[in-house]
Enzyme design. Structure first.
Site, PDB file in Angstrom:
ATOM      1  N   ARG A  40       0.831  -1.209   0.000  1.00 51.26           N
ATOM      2  CA  ARG A  40       0.000   0.000   0.000  1.00 51.26           C
ATOM      3  C   ARG A  40       0.863   1.254   0.000  1.00 51.26           C
ATOM      4  O   ARG A  40       0.515   2.261  -0.625  1.00 51.26           O
ATOM      5  CB  ARG A  40      -0.939  -0.019   1.211  1.00 51.26           C
ATOM      6  CG  ARG A  40      -2.063  -1.057   1.044  1.00 51.26           C
ATOM      7  CD  ARG A  40      -2.652  -1.448   2.390  1.00 51.26           C
ATOM      8  NE  ARG A  40      -3.854  -2.265   2.276  1.00 51.26           N
ATOM      9  CZ  ARG A  40      -3.859  -3.593   2.063  1.00 51.26           C
ATOM     10  NH1 ARG A  40      -2.728  -4.247   1.907  1.00 51.26           N
ATOM     11  NH2 ARG A  40      -5.011  -4.255   2.004  1.00 51.26           N
ATOM     12  N   GLY A  59      -1.274 -11.864  -4.735  1.00 51.68           N
ATOM     13  CA  GLY A  59      -2.701 -11.533  -4.842  1.00 51.68           C
ATOM     14  C   GLY A  59      -2.959 -10.093  -4.446  1.00 51.68           C
ATOM     15  O   GLY A  59      -3.752  -9.387  -5.075  1.00 51.68           O
ATOM     16  N   SER A  88     -12.962  -9.618   2.468  1.00 55.96           N
ATOM     17  CA  SER A  88     -11.635  -9.555   1.854  1.00 55.96           C
ATOM     18  C   SER A  88     -11.142  -8.114   1.820  1.00 55.96           C
ATOM     19  O   SER A  88     -11.750  -7.247   1.173  1.00 55.96           O
ATOM     20  CB  SER A  88     -11.690 -10.113   0.426  1.00 55.96           C
ATOM     21  OG  SER A  88     -10.552  -9.699  -0.296  1.00 55.96           O
ATOM     22  N   GLN A 145      -8.597  -7.212   0.290  1.00 54.05           N
ATOM     23  CA  GLN A 145      -8.112  -6.940  -1.068  1.00 54.05           C
ATOM     24  C   GLN A 145      -9.256  -6.417  -1.942  1.00 54.05           C
ATOM     25  O   GLN A 145      -9.061  -5.495  -2.741  1.00 54.05           O
ATOM     26  CB  GLN A 145      -7.501  -8.201  -1.663  1.00 54.05           C
ATOM     27  CG  GLN A 145      -6.256  -8.634  -0.897  1.00 54.05           C
ATOM     28  CD  GLN A 145      -5.619  -9.883  -1.446  1.00 54.05           C
ATOM     29  OE1 GLN A 145      -6.157 -10.518  -2.356  1.00 54.05           O
ATOM     30  NE2 GLN A 145      -4.477 -10.254  -0.902  1.00 54.05           N
ATOM     31  N   ASP A 190      -4.057 -15.040   7.542  1.00 54.04           N
ATOM     32  CA  ASP A 190      -2.752 -15.494   7.045  1.00 54.04           C
ATOM     33  C   ASP A 190      -1.989 -16.333   8.067  1.00 54.04           C
ATOM     34  O   ASP A 190      -0.937 -16.896   7.753  1.00 54.04           O
ATOM     35  CB  ASP A 190      -1.889 -14.283   6.654  1.00 54.04           C
ATOM     36  CG  ASP A 190      -2.430 -13.607   5.398  1.00 54.04           C
ATOM     37  OD1 ASP A 190      -3.227 -14.233   4.666  1.00 54.04           O
ATOM     38  OD2 ASP A 190      -2.070 -12.442   5.163  1.00 54.04           O
TER      39      ASP A 190
HETATM   40  C1  S3P Z   1      -4.241  -8.955   2.305  1.00 55.31           C
HETATM   41  C2  S3P Z   1      -5.478  -9.426   2.601  1.00 55.31           C
HETATM   42  C3  S3P Z   1      -5.766 -10.842   2.853  1.00 55.31           C
HETATM   43  C4  S3P Z   1      -4.498 -11.629   3.113  1.00 55.31           C
HETATM   44  C5  S3P Z   1      -3.410 -11.297   2.171  1.00 55.31           C
HETATM   45  C6  S3P Z   1      -3.054  -9.831   2.256  1.00 55.31           C
HETATM   46  C7  S3P Z   1      -4.060  -7.520   2.033  1.00 55.31           C
HETATM   47  O1  S3P Z   1      -6.426 -11.378   1.719  1.00 55.31           O
HETATM   48  O2  S3P Z   1      -4.771 -13.019   3.063  1.00 55.31           O
HETATM   49  O3  S3P Z   1      -2.238 -12.053   2.453  1.00 55.31           O
HETATM   50  O4  S3P Z   1      -2.923  -7.047   2.068  1.00 55.31           O
HETATM   51  O5  S3P Z   1      -5.081  -6.859   1.799  1.00 55.31           O
HETATM   52  P1  S3P Z   1      -8.031 -11.192   1.547  1.00 55.31           P
HETATM   53  O6  S3P Z   1      -8.306  -9.793   1.816  1.00 55.31           O
HETATM   54  O7  S3P Z   1      -8.335 -11.586   0.145  1.00 55.31           O
HETATM   55  O8  S3P Z   1      -8.616 -12.135   2.558  1.00 55.31           O
END
Ligand code: S3P
Length: 442
Positions: free
Chosen positions: A34, A102, A174, A176, A322
């Site tokens: 970020r 991801g 999530s 993300q 995580d």
């Molecule tokens: C993360 C959010 C999590 C986590 C990933 C990092 C992030 O995923 O598992 O390792 O930095 O926003 P999700 O938000 O898809 O659960």
């Protein structure tokens, strides 16, 4: 392929000693991503200190450079980012390769949805098998064209300016997804609201606010006005709680073990593991709480103790998402049974973490029964054996922790991806007496 062996006990001496010592962790991975993205979109110069130089975050730097942002590497963990403003990115000359990450792919997709150029996001085999409709759907609802290959990367994004406002009821807890919508929201011509089915990490909200964006967030709801500009500001990245988790569990399961971890991010949306271990009887104390760059940081001391199995409260799942691979090691060392449910998201991480952990624990002689959305683990004695990491950094590191209490060596195959989040894991492990060794590439 690089493998690891990890041996039982906390020292190289004949008589195993407890896991012991004091460590600092590399920078938080989520916050490092970020910091690069938001400093790039801010107006002016930001210094980022404590940055995680892991492969995932390095891929995010490379992507932002391809989008025309000048990012200087002052030291491996110190960046100087020349922000271009929310409207200053340039079309990349080639697809942006997000590697294994991801977070990198989903957050950057949010940024690209509001650009006036087309872009393509690619990733490695694991990333190309992870679900992307979860971000394509809201970004399409905001007016961007996001093409997937059967719901997966590569993603082809045709941005739209401005994007439309949105009130998004996310079907999945999530961070993300939430973050992709908020980053797209910087280009929306109205209000952007995300409502989540559970609390998830709020680093994007905190960093947007740190950079001067007006944003409201609490109780699974976040809202902000679109079109806001960001003001460059230095960012100090806290130590990564998800990296600390391996040593928290290593100390918790070590008879007479004691570890102190300094300067660790303890954002309440991240530390579900501490609640779960405390319920199991772990001896954990936080001290010196302080604020760093809009985030809460603390020292954490953990002492070894007898653990009891628990039923994990569903509301803690997203707050520890995580940490489950290494939490399952704690469960394997506890007396009684530990049950986790409501955690289907674990099947969509860098590997299917329910299957990968159940396989490895079974190999080491533990009764671990995978469920559709969780696992049931009966504590017992960990044996030795060869386990597969499935190319997943957190599975590899979790089994290195398991080896500290196993009755023989544990060999973990294919551990190169440990470098995505924790490049100096082996060195840190050895500092507290873990007997971990890298094996020559096969
Ligand atoms: C993360 C959010 C999590 C986590 C990933 C990092 C992030 O995923 O598992 O390792 O930095 O926003 P999700 O938000 O898809 O659960």
């Amino acid at each position: 392929m690089t493998d690891l062996t990890a041996h039982p006990g906390g020292s190289w001496a004949c008589h195993p000693a407890p896991i012991n010592g004091e460590l600092e962790m590399p920078g938080d991975k989520s916050i490092s991503h970020r910091a690069v993205l938001l400093a790039s979109l801010a107006d002016g110069l930001s210094e980022i200190r404590g940055f995680l130089p892991g492969a995932d975050c390095v891929a995010t730097i490379a992507a932002m450079r391809s989008l025309g942002v000048q990012i200087e590497l002052v030291q491996t963990d110190h960046l100087r980012v020349h922000g271009v403003g929310i409207d200053g990115l340039q079309a990349p000359g080639a697809p942006l390769d997000m590697g294994n990450s991801g977070t990198g792919m989903r957050l950057l997709a949010g940024v690209l949805a509001g650009q006036s150029f087309d872009s393509i996001l690619t990733g490695d085999e694991s990333l190309s098998s992870r679900p992307m409709m979860r971000i394509a759907a809201p970004l399409r609802a905001m007016g961007a064209l996001v093409e997937t290959v059967d719901g997966h990367a590569p993603l082809t994004i045709t941005g739209r300016q401005p994007l439309q406002p949105i009130r998004y009821l996310s079907p999945v807890a999530s961070a993300q997804v939430k973050s992709a919508v908020l980053l797209a929201g910087l280009h929306a011509d109205g209000e952007v609201i995300v409502v989540e089915p559970g609390v998830t990490r709020d680093h994007t909200e905190r960093m947007l606010s740190w950079l001067g964006c007006e944003i409201d967030f609490s109780n699974q709801r976040v809202s902000m006005a679109g079109g806001q500009r960001l003001t460059a500001r230095d960012i100090d990245v806290p130590g990564d709680f998800s990296a600390a988790a391996f040593f928290i569990v290593a100390a918790a399961i070590s008879a007479r073990g004691e570890i102190v971890l300094r300067n660790i991010g303890v954002n309440p949306t991240r530390i579900g593991l501490l609640d779960m271990l405390t319920m199991m009887g772990a001896d954990i104390a936080l001290s010196e709480p302080r604020e760093l760059g809009g985030e809460l940081v603390s020292d954490i001391r953990i002492r070894g103790s007898e653990l009891q199995g628990i039923d994990v409260p569903p509301e803690l799942v997203a707050l520890a998402i995580d940490e489950f691979p290494v939490f399952f090691i704690a469960a394997a060392c506890a007396s009684g049974t530990t049950r986790v449910s409501g955690a289907k998201e674990l099947r969509h991480k860098e590997s299917d973490r329910i299957a990968a952990m159940a396989d490895g624990l079974t190999t080491l002689g533990i009764a671990a029964r995978p469920q559709d959305d969780g696992i049931v683990i009966s504590g017992g004695n960990l044996g030795s054996g060869v386990v597969r990491s499935h190319g997943d950094h957190r599975i590899a590191m979790a089994f290195a922790v398991a080896a500290t209490v196993a009755n023989g060596p544990v060999r973990i195959d294919d551990v190169a991806n440990v470098a995505t989040s924790f490049p100096n894991f082996v060195e840190c492990s050895r500092l507290v007496g873990m007997r971990v060794q890298r094996l020559e590439p096969r």
